[in-house]
Design a protein around this motif. Structure first.
Motif, mmCIF file in Angstrom:
data_model
loop_
_atom_site.group_PDB
_atom_site.id
_atom_site.type_symbol
_atom_site.label_atom_id
_atom_site.label_comp_id
_atom_site.label_asym_id
_atom_site.label_seq_id
_atom_site.Cartn_x
_atom_site.Cartn_y
_atom_site.Cartn_z
ATOM 1 N N SER A 190 23.570 34.452 51.484
ATOM 2 C CA SER A 190 22.363 35.203 51.835
ATOM 3 C C SER A 190 21.580 35.596 50.586
ATOM 4 O O SER A 190 20.342 35.566 50.579
ATOM 5 C CB SER A 190 22.738 36.454 52.636
ATOM 6 O OG SER A 190 23.428 36.105 53.819
ATOM 7 N N LEU A 191 22.298 35.956 49.536
ATOM 8 C CA LEU A 191 21.622 36.330 48.288
ATOM 9 C C LEU A 191 20.806 35.160 47.742
ATOM 10 O O LEU A 191 19.758 35.365 47.131
ATOM 11 C CB LEU A 191 22.658 36.791 47.262
ATOM 12 C CG LEU A 191 22.102 37.273 45.924
ATOM 13 C CD1 LEU A 191 21.227 38.512 46.113
ATOM 14 C CD2 LEU A 191 23.250 37.576 44.947
ATOM 15 N N GLY A 192 21.282 33.927 48.003
ATOM 16 C CA GLY A 192 20.502 32.767 47.589
ATOM 17 C C GLY A 192 19.139 32.730 48.246
ATOM 18 O O GLY A 192 18.157 32.252 47.662
ATOM 19 N N VAL A 193 19.053 33.231 49.480
ATOM 20 C CA VAL A 193 17.769 33.316 50.184
ATOM 21 C C VAL A 193 16.978 34.536 49.714
ATOM 22 O O VAL A 193 15.778 34.452 49.453
ATOM 23 C CB VAL A 193 17.993 33.387 51.710
ATOM 24 C CG1 VAL A 193 16.666 33.578 52.446
ATOM 25 C CG2 VAL A 193 18.701 32.130 52.204
ATOM 26 N N PHE A 194 17.637 35.671 49.583
ATOM 27 C CA PHE A 194 16.939 36.902 49.213
ATOM 28 C C PHE A 194 16.388 36.838 47.791
ATOM 29 O O PHE A 194 15.259 37.233 47.529
ATOM 30 C CB PHE A 194 17.876 38.111 49.310
ATOM 31 C CG PHE A 194 18.408 38.375 50.683
ATOM 32 C CD1 PHE A 194 17.648 38.138 51.809
ATOM 33 C CD2 PHE A 194 19.698 38.869 50.850
ATOM 34 C CE1 PHE A 194 18.144 38.387 53.081
ATOM 35 C CE2 PHE A 194 20.209 39.129 52.119
ATOM 36 C CZ PHE A 194 19.424 38.879 53.234
ATOM 37 N N GLY A 195 17.226 36.372 46.856
ATOM 38 C CA GLY A 195 16.862 36.453 45.445
ATOM 39 C C GLY A 195 16.928 37.893 44.964
ATOM 40 O O GLY A 195 17.139 38.820 45.746
ATOM 41 N N THR A 196 16.756 38.087 43.662
ATOM 42 C CA THR A 196 16.703 39.440 43.101
ATOM 43 C C THR A 196 15.327 39.674 42.496
ATOM 44 O O THR A 196 14.628 38.735 42.123
ATOM 45 C CB THR A 196 17.780 39.650 42.023
ATOM 46 O OG1 THR A 196 17.649 38.634 41.008
ATOM 47 C CG2 THR A 196 19.175 39.563 42.629
#
Length: 317
Positions: A153-159
């Motif tokens: 999911s973090l791959g989709v959200f990004g930072t």
């Protein structure tokens, strides 16, 4: 959710149809997940739906009534589909809409697809009927089936650009996944037992006199079942506290999505803590209106600000 022409103009009709299929699967089967991803802009929401639909396929194989060898073969087939996505072999006119959608999502976002291999590995553990002696053993399983989803999911959200300690974001996403999975395990104790599965560590079960298992609406005779539940709730709360450090690193809508999903599970944890034996009587859940309330709180940033203040207070001590 209404899409704008601008959001869809660079996505072909076959890919949009594949995403629509994944969104339908998500809306129909992801009771808690769907509340969070509604808060995302369309490209991210579609990508998350593709991830969910693929993950759902893997979970359904593990949860089905097929013989173990058939499940293993189907999981191998699903891994081959994932290999095809990685290798760019899935065309827009492929007959598998989940593969089409996930392939497109992986082109649009830096999704670490190896996390889906980990998910398959975790379901293989279920097919084999593995049990766990210690929390360290159970963490391996939880990281496969839930921590990996956090990292995907973090791959989709990004930072956010310039976010402090952004290099630790995958670690926090993984930990938040563990918190959600441990909450799931507590919620589903009886259901899993009826299916022949035991997830809580054998060490913990023995410590609280619960090694006999949970086959009915009452705890094992002479056990301290509330003590067991409260022990695991404290562990889950510590994981939530650590995982919530991810929120300030995300953009507003991605942070709202995570806060909504995690907030729903934290409220489930509250209910389980108040009445531990409820998990033996049936599935503990939140009404739709309460889930919607949690989603609104996430979008308003209330949870993120509370976490931020809590972090500051911990540092000040």
């Amino acid at each position: 959710m209404i899409r704008t022409v601008e959001e869809d103009q660079h996505v072909s009709a076959p890919v949009l149809a594949a995403y629509s299929y994944c969104e339908a699967v998500t809306g129909r089967q992801a009771r808690n997940f769907a509340y969070g991803i509604r808060l995302l802009p369309a490209p991210k929401r579609r990508a998350m739906s593709a991830l969910y639909a693929f993950s759902r396929r893997v979970d359904d194989i593990g949860d089905g009534d097929l013989a173990p060898e058939v499940k293993t073969a189907r999981l191998d087939e699903t891994r081959a589909v994932l290999d095809g996505i990685r290798e760019g072999k899935v065309a827009e006119d492929d007959t598998d809409p989940v593969a089409v959608a996930l392939a497109h999502a992986a082109e649009q976002f830096p999704i670490p697809l190896g996390g889906l291999d980990e998910l398959i590995d975790g379901v293989v553990m279920d097919v084999r009927g593995e049990t766990y002696e210690t929390w360290e053993d159970l963490k391996v399983y939880c990281r496969c089936v839930a921590g990996a989803i956090g990292r995907l999911s973090l791959g989709v959200f990004g930072t956010e650009p310039g976010a402090r300690n952004a290099e630790r974001a995958p670690e926090y996403a993984d930990t938040l996944g563990l918190a959600l999975q441990l909450t799931n395990i507590l919620r589903d104790i009886r259901e899993d037992a009826e299916g022949g599965r035991t997830y809580l560590p054998a060490d913990d079960l023995a410590k609280f006199g619960c090694s006999a298992g949970f086959s009915g609406p009452r705890p094992p005779a002479g056990s301290d079942f509330p003590g067991l539940v409260h022990f695991e709730v404290r562990r889950a709360r510590a994981l939530f506290a650590e995982g919530y450090r991810l929120l300030p690193m995300l953009d507003r809508r991605s942070g709202a999505c995570v806060a909504a999903m995690a907030g729903i599970y934290r409220r489930l944890l509250d209910r389980i803590e108040r009445d531990p034996e409820a998990v033996l009587r049936g599935r503990v859940s939140l009404p739709g209106r309460e889930k919607a309330y949690v989603a609104v709180r996430g979008l308003s940033g209330l949870d993120a600000r509370q976490v931020s203040r809590g972090t500051v207070r911990r540092r000040a001590r």
